[in-house]
Motif scaffolding. Structure first.
Motif, PDB file in Angstrom:
ATOM      1  N   GLY A  65       0.783  -1.227   0.000  1.00  0.00           N
ATOM      2  CA  GLY A  65       0.000   0.000   0.000  1.00  0.00           C
ATOM      3  C   GLY A  65       0.812   1.274   0.000  1.00  0.00           C
ATOM      4  N   LEU A  66       2.124   1.207  -0.273  1.00  0.00           N
ATOM      5  CA  LEU A  66       2.940   2.418  -0.279  1.00  0.00           C
ATOM      6  C   LEU A  66       2.488   3.363  -1.390  1.00  0.00           C
ATOM      7  CD1 LEU A  66       6.542   1.020   0.328  1.00  0.00           C
ATOM      8  CD2 LEU A  66       5.033   2.167   1.968  1.00  0.00           C
ATOM      9  N   PRO A  67       2.533   4.682  -1.150  1.00  0.00           N
ATOM     10  CA  PRO A  67       2.137   5.638  -2.193  1.00  0.00           C
ATOM     11  C   PRO A  67       2.962   5.475  -3.463  1.00  0.00           C
ATOM     12  CG  PRO A  67       2.336   6.725  -0.068  1.00  0.00           C
ATOM     13  CD  PRO A  67       2.892   5.348   0.111  1.00  0.00           C
ATOM     14  N   ARG A  97      -1.824   8.501  -2.182  1.00  0.00           N
ATOM     15  CA  ARG A  97      -1.889   7.562  -1.054  1.00  0.00           C
ATOM     16  C   ARG A  97      -2.966   6.505  -1.252  1.00  0.00           C
ATOM     17  NH1 ARG A  97      -4.024   9.411   2.822  1.00  0.00           N
ATOM     18  NH2 ARG A  97      -4.771  11.421   2.046  1.00  0.00           N
ATOM     19  N   THR A  98      -4.021   6.842  -2.013  1.00  0.00           N
ATOM     20  CA  THR A  98      -5.089   5.881  -2.284  1.00  0.00           C
ATOM     21  C   THR A  98      -5.537   6.058  -3.734  1.00  0.00           C
ATOM     22  OG1 THR A  98      -7.045   7.238  -1.780  1.00  0.00           O
ATOM     23  CG2 THR A  98      -5.874   6.274   0.095  1.00  0.00           C
ATOM     24  N   GLY A 129      -8.371   2.221   1.179  1.00  0.00           N
ATOM     25  CA  GLY A 129      -7.576   2.783   2.257  1.00  0.00           C
ATOM     26  C   GLY A 129      -6.121   2.962   1.958  1.00  0.00           C
ATOM     27  N   SER A 130      -5.646   2.512   0.797  1.00  0.00           N
ATOM     28  CA  SER A 130      -4.234   2.639   0.477  1.00  0.00           C
ATOM     29  C   SER A 130      -4.065   2.573  -1.036  1.00  0.00           C
ATOM     30  CB  SER A 130      -3.422   1.521   1.149  1.00  0.00           C
ATOM     31  OG  SER A 130      -3.607   0.295   0.467  1.00  0.00           O
ATOM     32  N   ALA A 131      -2.804   2.578  -1.469  1.00  0.00           N
ATOM     33  CA  ALA A 131      -2.503   2.439  -2.890  1.00  0.00           C
ATOM     34  C   ALA A 131      -2.242   0.995  -3.266  1.00  0.00           C
ATOM     35  CB  ALA A 131      -1.307   3.308  -3.255  1.00  0.00           C
ATOM     36  N   SER A 132      -2.604   0.054  -2.411  1.00  0.00           N
ATOM     37  CA  SER A 132      -2.435  -1.356  -2.722  1.00  0.00           C
ATOM     38  C   SER A 132      -3.407  -1.776  -3.817  1.00  0.00           C
ATOM     39  CB  SER A 132      -2.678  -2.211  -1.472  1.00  0.00           C
ATOM     40  OG  SER A 132      -2.784  -3.570  -1.817  1.00  0.00           O
ATOM     41  N   ASP A 135      -6.447  -3.265  -2.457  1.00  0.00           N
ATOM     42  CA  ASP A 135      -7.443  -2.379  -1.851  1.00  0.00           C
ATOM     43  C   ASP A 135      -8.428  -1.803  -2.869  1.00  0.00           C
ATOM     44  OD1 ASP A 135      -7.210  -2.441   0.849  1.00  0.00           O
ATOM     45  OD2 ASP A 135      -5.844  -0.732   1.012  1.00  0.00           O
TER      46      ASP A 135
END
Length: 212
Positions: A65-67, A97-98, A129-132, A135
């Motif tokens: 999930g890191l940007p 970030r997401t 909730g993240s850049a994963s 997600d």
């Protein structure tokens, strides 16, 4: 004056070979969706509702999930391959970030009928909730805008896929409508060499599964 040596294609070929994936945007998920456009002469977008396939991706390929600079690419009839990335002030790539916290833009403008036109996709709020890639919600909606000044011209709805599909490699340099240019010309030539180097450096494209 001697020709300037091409360092772009070899560099991208080496990077793609080291990753055995695209030099940029190596991590991604394909999607199916629709583009709905009202008539607007600023760009040759198809009017009405059009089925599309595309890819959501991470530009640098940061893990989990890191940007990252997030990518949104899709194929319109023609074919016309559109590539947008999270950006700031039209021309600056910007990590997000997401999947719903960044504005996706064409970075460089299109040249159409003597004018420079940018294209952007503004995501609807969602619970990602993240850049994963894991997600990504079941459905993402975007408002399509052209500029400037910016004005809405339609909608994109993307439904990410979890299964492997025989989907086309997207190339916005080679696949575009007749008469539609990419500006500036020097950047277009660099992008063409970068895409060629990336294609030559990697194995045939797998359809990647979601990361953790």
């Amino acid at each position: 004056m001697p020709a300037v040596p091409d360092v772009v294609e070899p560099a991208f070929r080496v990077l793609a070979g080291a990753r055995d994936a695209r030099a940029l945007h190596p991590r991604g998920r394909w999607f199916e969706g629709t583009v709905s456009v009202t008539f607007d002469p600023a760009l040759p977008l198809p009017t009405g509702v059009t089925d599309v396939v595309g890819r959501l991706s991470k530009g640098a390929g940061t893990p989990g999930g890191l940007p990252d600079v997030l990518g949104l690419a899709f194929r319109l009839p023609g074919p016309w391959d559109v590539l947008l990335s999270t950006s700031f002030a039209r021309v600056l790539p910007l990590p997000a970030r997401t999947w719903s916290s960044g504005r996706y833009g064409s970075i460089s403008p299109f040249r159409w009928r003597g004018r420079l036109v940018w294209l952007a996709a503004v995501p609807d709020p969602n619970r990602a909730g993240s850049a994963s890639l894991g997600d990504l919600p079941d459905e993402l909606g975007f408002t399509l805008e052209v500029g400037g000044p910016w004005r809405p011209v339609g909608r994109l709805v993307a439904r990410p896929l979890d299964v492997d599909r025989d989907l086309p490699a997207l190339d916005p340099v080679r696949n575009r409508p007749p008469g539609l240019g990419l500006a500036p010309a020097v950047l277009t030539r660099a992008r063409e060499r970068a895409y060629r180097g990336s294609r030559r450096g990697r194995s045939p494209d797998p359809v990647t599964a979601p990361d953790a």
